[in-house]
Design an enzyme around this catalytic site. Structure first.
Site, PDB file in Angstrom:
ATOM      1  N   THR A 166      -3.314   6.175  14.689  1.00 61.56           N
ATOM      2  CA  THR A 166      -2.373   5.431  13.842  1.00 61.56           C
ATOM      3  C   THR A 166      -2.859   3.991  13.650  1.00 61.56           C
ATOM      4  O   THR A 166      -2.854   3.462  12.533  1.00 61.56           O
ATOM      5  CB  THR A 166      -0.961   5.407  14.479  1.00 61.56           C
ATOM      6  N   LEU A 202      -4.423  -2.114   6.132  1.00 60.73           N
ATOM      7  CA  LEU A 202      -3.898  -3.464   5.977  1.00 60.73           C
ATOM      8  C   LEU A 202      -4.980  -4.512   5.875  1.00 60.73           C
ATOM      9  O   LEU A 202      -4.740  -5.609   5.392  1.00 60.73           O
ATOM     10  CB  LEU A 202      -3.009  -3.840   7.175  1.00 60.73           C
ATOM     11  N   PHE A 252      -5.769   3.694  11.261  1.00 59.76           N
ATOM     12  CA  PHE A 252      -5.327   3.769   9.857  1.00 59.76           C
ATOM     13  C   PHE A 252      -4.616   2.476   9.461  1.00 59.76           C
ATOM     14  O   PHE A 252      -4.721   2.024   8.322  1.00 59.76           O
ATOM     15  CB  PHE A 252      -4.413   4.978   9.631  1.00 59.76           C
ATOM     16  N   GLU A 253      -3.898   1.875  10.397  1.00 59.22           N
ATOM     17  CA  GLU A 253      -3.199   0.626  10.098  1.00 59.22           C
ATOM     18  C   GLU A 253      -4.206  -0.473   9.770  1.00 59.22           C
ATOM     19  O   GLU A 253      -4.071  -1.177   8.765  1.00 59.22           O
ATOM     20  CB  GLU A 253      -2.328   0.215  11.295  1.00 59.22           C
ATOM     21  N   ARG A 254      -5.239  -0.599  10.586  1.00 63.04           N
ATOM     22  CA  ARG A 254      -6.256  -1.636  10.331  1.00 63.04           C
ATOM     23  C   ARG A 254      -6.950  -1.395   9.001  1.00 63.04           C
ATOM     24  O   ARG A 254      -7.140  -2.304   8.214  1.00 63.04           O
ATOM     25  CB  ARG A 254      -7.305  -1.629  11.449  1.00 63.04           C
TER      26      ARG A 254
END
Ligand SMILES: Cc1cc2nc3c(=O)[nH]c(=O)nc-3n(C[C@H](O)[C@H](O)[C@H](O)COP(=O)(O)OP(=O)(O)OC[C@H]3O[C@@H](n4cnc5c(N)ncnc54)[C@H](O)[C@@H]3O)c2cc1C
Length: 439
Positions: free
Chosen positions: A233, A241, A236-238
């Protein structure tokens, strides 16, 4: 496997952007409701084009997926559902979920029927996420969850949460965590309380869980394997964003059953910027600052021009790094730490944009319009863009904190990529129960 689509080879063309443009001609209709439109978009694989074809995607590369987002915008169509379902929960479930879980959760994500939040951080566990103390205790086919989360973006409109909870305190802290898909609508068992930020908005929340329940079949990635799933997760966030991330295409309408946007007219959301929160076009800030500076004569100031060039250089570096990443990927390689570096670049660009934006505004930069009605500020300053700058300035500390702070990104680059020695610690060998706690 139920209710999935196999559109392998269905396109009849090699260029997905052209295929989407043709599809939009006959399918986009601004008079559809948001829910109807997302149903079409998601079921055809255009909401999550980088996902596998059998799971509501089109198996496209990241670059092609970004191009698809631009085609939607250029056509004047509403983009895919925004929020953490499409950005984080979906890709994590695609990676770690069972086929039964993919069938249960993914469709509602790509069609925007359900909204998700990320229940990771706690008052005593942010950077030290593995120190989390929310616990889940097995009770028959269910788990009983008790604890508190904080900084939960979108918690007030979420139908489901990506929950990290401790399921074994007798093993070292990274080994006793599990990852659940938690139903948020559980009456008093889940209490979501908004936290107001300095922008005046309440993007995030505190979430209190008291004997909340989650079924065993909502355990994602296996018992006590939550740390690995959470890292997926976070990756994917890095990627989503960080500077150059592909999240800008997401629409202004909010997914899920709570926000109430699904029954509204899709065309009414087109062209509206997403409110607050992660993402946004970094190059757009540069352009806005340039135009403002031309307008009020600041562009003649040599120091200002030099700093503006620095901002331009940082944006160009991001563009070149993305091109390099693309070339590496095509050759079957990855740039180590590219996601961490992208996130650090985003923080730098935002900080510099804030400084430049406020310096162009001068004294007006001390004014801000709270709430949605910006008219008074526009009239007072005679500048319809002032509120955009102050909003960006007030939100600018956020991105260097969420998804792992700048300092934590540097630790990761140092330890995992450059191979520097880790800080001495016994937290990988000592049972969690015996470790000193943060609070
Ligand atoms: C806008 C916003 C939205 C967010 N949304 C969510 C969300 O939806 N869901 C969620 O779960 N969380 C969310 N967060 C929380 C975010 O992930 C945490 O704030 C972040 O991980 C930092 O944790 P902390 O606030 O507890 O700070 P701490 O971990 O207490 O850190 C405090 C300071 O110490 C530094 N520090 C800590 N440890 C180290 C170290 N080992 N080495 C060097 N420096 C260190 C940090 O860099 C920081 O400067 C959000 C945060 C923000 C600002």
């Amino acid at each position: 496997m139920t209710d999935t689509i196999d559109r392998t080879g269905a396109s009849g063309t090699d260029d997905p952007a052209e295929e989407l443009a043709r599809w939009l001609e006959s399918n986009w209709d601004p008079d559809l409701t948001v829910g109807e439109w997302w149903d079409r978009l998601g079921n055809e694989g255009w909401s999550a084009p980088a996902w596998p074809t059998e799971w509501y995607g089109r198996g496209l590369s990241r670059e092609d997926a970004v191009r698809v987002g631009r085609v939607l915008a250029d056509h004047g169509a509403l983009g895919p559902p925004g929020g953490l379902g499409l950005l984080l929960a979906g890709p994590t479930i695609v990676t770690h979920g069972t086929d039964e879980q993919k069938a249960r959760y993914l469709k509602d994500i790509v069609t925007g029927q359900k909204a998700w939040c990320q229940l990771f951080s706690e008052p005593g566990a942010g950077s030290d996420l593995a120190g989390l103390q929310t616990r889940a205790v097995k009770d028959g086919d269910e788990w009983v969850v008790d604890g508190q989360k904080v900084w939960t973006s979108g918690g007030q409109v979420a139908d489901l949460g990506m929950l990290l909870a401790r399921t074994d305190a007798d093993v070292p802290k990274h080994q006793g965590i599990s990852y659940f898909a938690l139903e948020m609508h559980q009456g008093d068992a889940i209490d979501v309380r908004p936290l107001k930020e300095m922008t005046g908005r309440a993007l995030f929340n505190e979430v209190f869980m008291t004997e909340a329940r989650v079924h065993d079949d909502a355990l994602i990635g296996g018992l006590n394997n939550g740390w690995a799933v959470a890292n997926t997760t976070l990756a994917f966030e890095r990627a989503g964003l960080g500077a150059g991330g592909g999240s800008a295409a997401a629409s202004a309408a909010t997914p899920g059953t709570v926000a109430g946007d699904l029954d509204k007219r899709a065309g009414d959301f087109v062209g509206r910027a997403r409110r607050g929160g992660p993402g946004g076009a970094l190059g757009g800030a540069e352009q806005l600052i340039l135009e403002l500076a031309k307008g009020n004569g600041r562009i003649g100031d040599k120091v200002f021009r030099q700093e503006l060039m620095r901002l331009h250089t940082l944006n160009e570096l991001v563009r070149f790094t993305n091109l390099r990443s693309k070339a590496e990927r095509e050759a079957g390689r990855e740039i180590p730490g590219a996601g961490n570096l992208a996130k650090l670049s985003m923080s730098n660009i935002l900080r510099l944009s804030r400084e430049l934006g406020l310096s162009v505004l001068g004294g007006y930069g001390t004014l801000h319009a709270y709430g949605d009605d910006r008219k008074a500020l526009d009239e007072a300053t005679g500048n319809p863009f002032a509120a955009m700058i102050t909003e960006m300035a007030l939100f600018s500390p956020g991105p260097s904190i969420y998804g792992g702070t700048d300092q934590v990104q540097r630790n990761i680059i140092g330890e995992r990529i450059l191979g520097l020695p880790k800080e001495p610690s016994n937290d990988r060998t000592t049972p969690f129960r015996e470790l000193p706690k943060n609070g």
